[in-house]
Design a protein around this motif. Structure first.
Motif, PDB file in Angstrom:
ATOM      1  N   VAL A  66       0.846  -1.206   0.000  1.00  0.00           N
ATOM      2  CA  VAL A  66       0.000   0.000   0.000  1.00  0.00           C
ATOM      3  C   VAL A  66       0.875   1.247   0.000  1.00  0.00           C
ATOM      4  O   VAL A  66       0.610   2.219  -0.733  1.00  0.00           O
ATOM      5  CB  VAL A  66      -0.938  -0.010   1.234  1.00  0.00           C
ATOM      6  N   VAL A 121       2.863   1.699  -3.428  1.00  0.00           N
ATOM      7  CA  VAL A 121       2.059   2.138  -4.579  1.00  0.00           C
ATOM      8  C   VAL A 121       1.354   3.459  -4.296  1.00  0.00           C
ATOM      9  O   VAL A 121       0.424   3.844  -5.014  1.00  0.00           O
ATOM     10  CB  VAL A 121       1.032   1.058  -4.980  1.00  0.00           C
ATOM     11  N   ASN A 126      -2.691   3.492  -3.126  1.00  0.00           N
ATOM     12  CA  ASN A 126      -3.710   3.149  -4.119  1.00  0.00           C
ATOM     13  C   ASN A 126      -4.974   2.676  -3.398  1.00  0.00           C
ATOM     14  O   ASN A 126      -4.907   1.791  -2.541  1.00  0.00           O
ATOM     15  CB  ASN A 126      -3.176   2.038  -5.022  1.00  0.00           C
ATOM     16  N   TYR A 171      -7.475   0.816  -4.056  1.00  0.00           N
ATOM     17  CA  TYR A 171      -7.869  -0.597  -4.160  1.00  0.00           C
ATOM     18  C   TYR A 171      -7.030  -1.468  -3.235  1.00  0.00           C
ATOM     19  O   TYR A 171      -7.541  -2.411  -2.616  1.00  0.00           O
ATOM     20  CB  TYR A 171      -7.746  -1.063  -5.611  1.00  0.00           C
ATOM     21  N   THR A 172      -5.744  -1.149  -3.102  1.00  0.00           N
ATOM     22  CA  THR A 172      -4.909  -1.901  -2.164  1.00  0.00           C
ATOM     23  C   THR A 172      -5.282  -1.563  -0.721  1.00  0.00           C
ATOM     24  O   THR A 172      -5.219  -2.423   0.161  1.00  0.00           O
ATOM     25  CB  THR A 172      -3.415  -1.606  -2.396  1.00  0.00           C
ATOM     26  N   VAL A 190      -3.234  11.914  -3.924  1.00  0.00           N
ATOM     27  CA  VAL A 190      -3.429  10.473  -3.860  1.00  0.00           C
ATOM     28  C   VAL A 190      -4.601  10.094  -4.759  1.00  0.00           C
ATOM     29  O   VAL A 190      -5.651  10.757  -4.738  1.00  0.00           O
ATOM     30  CB  VAL A 190      -3.710  10.010  -2.408  1.00  0.00           C
ATOM     31  N   ALA A 191      -4.419   9.047  -5.549  1.00  0.00           N
ATOM     32  CA  ALA A 191      -5.483   8.611  -6.460  1.00  0.00           C
ATOM     33  C   ALA A 191      -6.707   8.175  -5.679  1.00  0.00           C
ATOM     34  O   ALA A 191      -6.601   7.621  -4.584  1.00  0.00           O
ATOM     35  CB  ALA A 191      -4.978   7.465  -7.335  1.00  0.00           C
ATOM     36  N   ARG A 192      -7.885   8.433  -6.237  1.00  0.00           N
ATOM     37  CA  ARG A 192      -9.131   8.030  -5.613  1.00  0.00           C
ATOM     38  C   ARG A 192      -9.908   7.142  -6.577  1.00  0.00           C
ATOM     39  O   ARG A 192      -9.674   7.138  -7.790  1.00  0.00           O
ATOM     40  CB  ARG A 192     -10.010   9.259  -5.252  1.00  0.00           C
TER      41      ARG A 192
END
Length: 335
Positions: free
Chosen positions: A140, A143, A146, A148-149, A220-222
């Protein structure tokens, strides 16, 4: 005062070769000690979820920007990393406390007389889930949080809580074959309840993955989803769980079921109502961090209560004879 017993070279070799068997041959814990050890492992499984939530809610998810070290040059957080580094590294240290609690549960279960293979296996299953989740937690970080993780990390923690709850429950029961306390139709209803509860928790991770608490102050990607729509789906699933729980409570009363299943169902119903109120308050107050953290704790309590309802549908009396353990046959034989 009694002297310290001599430890021979053979004893030392046996302890190194199989420490669990060595301890089991020399110590028999009280059954209450075994159950307390199992409870300690369960409590720590919940604590690590709540502290993990605190890492996210304080924006400290990348306080330690790499793994397994905190930085490329330091195993621990440094002064330059500030409070975020302390929070993230502190949560990593709690993993060792969790491992110690699970290890204590394994040692206690392994040393119990008569030998309970089921308890030992549940203890080791917790250990391997913890190890797997530690690696996943490192991924986590690597990456960049992420979503999903992060969701998978939480779901694996949920699995750990389930196993820990089963071990705690089994430690207070006998080792005979289970005897059902309710009919097949009631058991099927409870399995539906468990399945919907798992779906509720999974959708809750999606709410987090699409919501405003990304876990770090950086970009941070959402999850590319409408957060409010997912939240409404989460609420619908929560009402379905509440309805199923109330229906189960009514059915258990109607069929005059034993007190255990009814009491556990009542407890779940009360926890669900409190969790629901908390969920609506946090939604309409723009997700204050404290309430979100309490909601995560409530999620753990709902899941524990649901698993306990499932386990209350049967009883396990004491068997007439116990299963001889490896330590009882020979303290030198690996278990």
């Amino acid at each position: 005062m009694d002297g310290v017993p001599n430890v021979t070279r053979a004893d030392a070799a046996a302890a190194v070769r199989n420490p669990l068997a060595f301890i089991a041959a020399r110590w028999t814990p009280d059954p209450r000690t075994v159950r307390r050890a199992a409870l300690a492992a369960l409590v720590m499984a919940v604590v690590i979820v709540v502290t993990g939530g605190a890492v996210r809610l304080t924006g400290s998810g990348l306080g330690c920007p790499t793994w397994p070290k905190c930085t490329d040059d330091s195993l621990t957080s440094t002064r330059e990393m500030g409070l975020h580094g302390v929070i993230e590294f502190g949560n990593r240290l709690l993993t060792y406390v969790l491992c110690a609690a699970v290890g204590w549960a394994i040692v206690a279960a392994r040393s119990q007389k008569p030998y309970r293979r089921d308890l030992v296996r549940l203890g080791w299953l917790q250990f391997w889930v913890v190890m797997g989740n530690a690696v996943l937690g490192g991924i986590v970080v690597l990456v960049g949080l992420n979503p999903y993780t992060v969701a998978a990390h939480f779901m694996l923690s949920t699995a750990l809580i389930a196993v820990a709850t089963v071990m705690w429950q089994r430690a207070g029961e006998g080792d005979a074959a289970p005897r059902p306390l309710v009919g097949a139709a009631v058991r099927q209803l409870v399995w539906v309840l468990v399945a919907v509860c798992v779906l509720l928790i999974a959708v809750g991770t999606v709410v987090t993955g699409a919501g405003p608490h990304a876990g770090d102050s950086s970009e941070v990607a959402r999850m590319p989803l409408d957060w409010e729509m997912v939240s409404k789906l989460h609420a619908v699933l929560a009402w379905i769980v509440v309805t199923l729980t109330f229906a189960l409570w009514f059915v258990l009363k109607a069929v005059d079921a034993p007190r255990g299943p009814s009491a556990r169902t009542r407890d779940l119903f009360v926890i669900l109502l409190l969790q629901g109120v908390l969920g609506y308050v946090q939604f309409f107050t723009d997700l204050p961090e404290v309430l979100v953290g309490l909601h995560m704790l409530g999620s753990c309590l709902v899941w524990i209560a649901t698993v306990r309802v499932l386990l209350a549908l049967r009883e396990r009396p004491l068997a007439e004879t116990g299963v001889p353990g490896p330590a009882e046959e020979s303290s030198l034989t690996p278990a």
